[in-house]
Design a protein around this motif. Structure first.
Motif, PDB file in Angstrom:
ATOM      1  N   PRO A  70       0.834  -1.197   0.000  1.00  0.00           N
ATOM      2  CA  PRO A  70       0.000   0.000   0.000  1.00  0.00           C
ATOM      3  C   PRO A  70       0.870   1.249   0.000  1.00  0.00           C
ATOM      4  O   PRO A  70       2.045   1.189   0.372  1.00  0.00           O
ATOM      5  CB  PRO A  70      -0.787  -0.109   1.306  1.00  0.00           C
ATOM      6  CG  PRO A  70       0.127  -0.839   2.229  1.00  0.00           C
ATOM      7  CD  PRO A  70       0.867  -1.819   1.345  1.00  0.00           C
ATOM      8  N   PRO A  71       0.287   2.398  -0.391  1.00  0.00           N
ATOM      9  CA  PRO A  71       1.066   3.633  -0.319  1.00  0.00           C
ATOM     10  C   PRO A  71       1.574   3.830   1.107  1.00  0.00           C
ATOM     11  O   PRO A  71       0.814   3.718   2.064  1.00  0.00           O
ATOM     12  CB  PRO A  71       0.053   4.718  -0.702  1.00  0.00           C
ATOM     13  CG  PRO A  71      -1.010   3.998  -1.462  1.00  0.00           C
ATOM     14  CD  PRO A  71      -1.069   2.619  -0.871  1.00  0.00           C
ATOM     15  N   GLY A  72       2.842   4.051   1.218  1.00  0.00           N
ATOM     16  CA  GLY A  72       3.426   4.188   2.542  1.00  0.00           C
ATOM     17  C   GLY A  72       4.780   4.856   2.466  1.00  0.00           C
ATOM     18  O   GLY A  72       5.179   5.398   1.433  1.00  0.00           O
ATOM     19  N   ALA A  73       5.495   4.800   3.560  1.00  0.00           N
ATOM     20  CA  ALA A  73       6.822   5.391   3.655  1.00  0.00           C
ATOM     21  C   ALA A  73       7.701   4.471   4.476  1.00  0.00           C
ATOM     22  O   ALA A  73       7.204   3.675   5.289  1.00  0.00           O
ATOM     23  CB  ALA A  73       6.724   6.769   4.298  1.00  0.00           C
ATOM     24  N   HIS A  74       8.993   4.558   4.245  1.00  0.00           N
ATOM     25  CA  HIS A  74       9.918   3.766   5.051  1.00  0.00           C
ATOM     26  C   HIS A  74      11.265   4.451   5.129  1.00  0.00           C
ATOM     27  O   HIS A  74      11.579   5.339   4.335  1.00  0.00           O
ATOM     28  CB  HIS A  74      10.043   2.341   4.520  1.00  0.00           C
ATOM     29  CG  HIS A  74      10.890   2.204   3.292  1.00  0.00           C
ATOM     30  ND1 HIS A  74      10.479   2.612   2.051  1.00  0.00           N
ATOM     31  CD2 HIS A  74      12.129   1.700   3.132  1.00  0.00           C
ATOM     32  CE1 HIS A  74      11.422   2.354   1.158  1.00  0.00           C
ATOM     33  NE2 HIS A  74      12.440   1.815   1.787  1.00  0.00           N
ATOM     34  N   MET A  75      12.034   4.026   6.112  1.00  0.00           N
ATOM     35  CA  MET A  75      13.358   4.575   6.313  1.00  0.00           C
ATOM     36  C   MET A  75      14.273   3.476   6.816  1.00  0.00           C
ATOM     37  O   MET A  75      13.887   2.667   7.661  1.00  0.00           O
ATOM     38  CB  MET A  75      13.308   5.711   7.345  1.00  0.00           C
ATOM     39  CG  MET A  75      14.644   6.400   7.511  1.00  0.00           C
ATOM     40  SD  MET A  75      14.628   7.645   8.800  1.00  0.00           S
ATOM     41  CE  MET A  75      14.875   6.624  10.239  1.00  0.00           C
ATOM     42  N   ALA A  76      15.483   3.465   6.288  1.00  0.00           N
ATOM     43  CA  ALA A  76      16.519   2.570   6.794  1.00  0.00           C
ATOM     44  C   ALA A  76      17.200   3.260   7.968  1.00  0.00           C
ATOM     45  O   ALA A  76      17.639   4.402   7.854  1.00  0.00           O
ATOM     46  CB  ALA A  76      17.533   2.255   5.698  1.00  0.00           C
ATOM     47  N   ILE A  77      17.249   2.570   9.071  1.00  0.00           N
ATOM     48  CA  ILE A  77      17.878   3.128  10.268  1.00  0.00           C
ATOM     49  C   ILE A  77      19.351   2.739  10.243  1.00  0.00           C
ATOM     50  O   ILE A  77      19.691   1.575  10.064  1.00  0.00           O
ATOM     51  CB  ILE A  77      17.194   2.582  11.540  1.00  0.00           C
ATOM     52  CG1 ILE A  77      15.699   2.905  11.489  1.00  0.00           C
ATOM     53  CG2 ILE A  77      17.845   3.155  12.785  1.00  0.00           C
ATOM     54  CD1 ILE A  77      14.866   2.055  12.404  1.00  0.00           C
ATOM     55  N   THR A  78      20.194   3.721  10.411  1.00  0.00           N
ATOM     56  CA  THR A  78      21.640   3.499  10.403  1.00  0.00           C
ATOM     57  C   THR A  78      22.222   3.921  11.748  1.00  0.00           C
ATOM     58  O   THR A  78      21.523   4.489  12.594  1.00  0.00           O
ATOM     59  CB  THR A  78      22.305   4.329   9.286  1.00  0.00           C
ATOM     60  OG1 THR A  78      22.150   5.720   9.602  1.00  0.00           O
ATOM     61  CG2 THR A  78      21.688   4.030   7.923  1.00  0.00           C
ATOM     62  N   ASP A  79      23.506   3.688  11.900  1.00  0.00           N
ATOM     63  CA  ASP A  79      24.183   4.128  13.109  1.00  0.00           C
ATOM     64  C   ASP A  79      24.074   5.648  13.256  1.00  0.00           C
ATOM     65  O   ASP A  79      23.929   6.162  14.365  1.00  0.00           O
ATOM     66  CB  ASP A  79      25.652   3.693  13.066  1.00  0.00           C
ATOM     67  CG  ASP A  79      26.395   4.004  14.345  1.00  0.00           C
ATOM     68  OD1 ASP A  79      25.854   3.712  15.438  1.00  0.00           O
ATOM     69  OD2 ASP A  79      27.509   4.539  14.253  1.00  0.00           O
ATOM     70  N   ALA A  80      24.072   6.349  12.125  1.00  0.00           N
ATOM     71  CA  ALA A  80      23.986   7.813  12.152  1.00  0.00           C
ATOM     72  C   ALA A  80      22.611   8.317  12.587  1.00  0.00           C
ATOM     73  O   ALA A  80      22.495   9.402  13.145  1.00  0.00           O
ATOM     74  CB  ALA A  80      24.336   8.382  10.775  1.00  0.00           C
TER      75      ALA A  80
END
Length: 142
Positions: A70-80
């Motif tokens: 479905p329409p959505g959003a995501h983010m990769a979490i990094t050490d930064a």
């Protein structure tokens, strides 16, 4: 050295857990990331989650990627980014509030273009287009 990598990985996974828990408190957001991973993803039936990416960048300097179905959003979490999970939750909440009060913020150009691929009935056409595009991109390396 291995200990530092393990510590960083733990910090990333803990941040994802805290982000997930924080997003779950917002009734306008539905969390899609139910498993432990370095990715946080969400959708909403109240605000446009793809347009939210633009607002997150503009208002709080968060780079968010769009999801299509479905329409959505995501983010990769990094050490930064892992140490900033509280700001992330605050940023999402701020953007939801602003987007609910100004419906024009729920529109952007990426939404229409990105969503078009979901409307293509014959997915083999999309596969062919992507293959041609990738071949053209790779040809530039010669």
């Amino acid at each position: 050295m291995f200990f530092r990598l393990k510590e960083k990985a733990h910090g990333i996974l803990e941040a994802q857990k805290q982000m997930r828990l924080g997003l779950e408190k917002n009734p306008d957001i539905q969390v899609c990331s139910n498993m432990t991973s370095p990715i946080i993803s969400w959708t909403s039936s109240i605000v446009n989650p793809i347009a939210m990416g633009e607002q997150m960048l503009k208002r709080r300097q968060w780079t968010i990627s769009a999801l299509q179905n479905p329409p959505g959003a995501h983010m990769a979490i990094t050490d930064a980014t892992s140490g900033n999970w509280k700001d992330f939750i605050s940023s999402v909440n701020e953007c939801v509030k602003v987007m609910k009060s100004d419906k024009e913020l729920n529109k952007n150009h990426d939404t229409a273009v990105y969503g078009m691929t979901g409307a293509i009935p014959d997915k083999s056409l999309l596969h062919r287009f992507v293959s041609i595009h990738q071949a053209a991109m790779l040809d530039t390396l010669e």
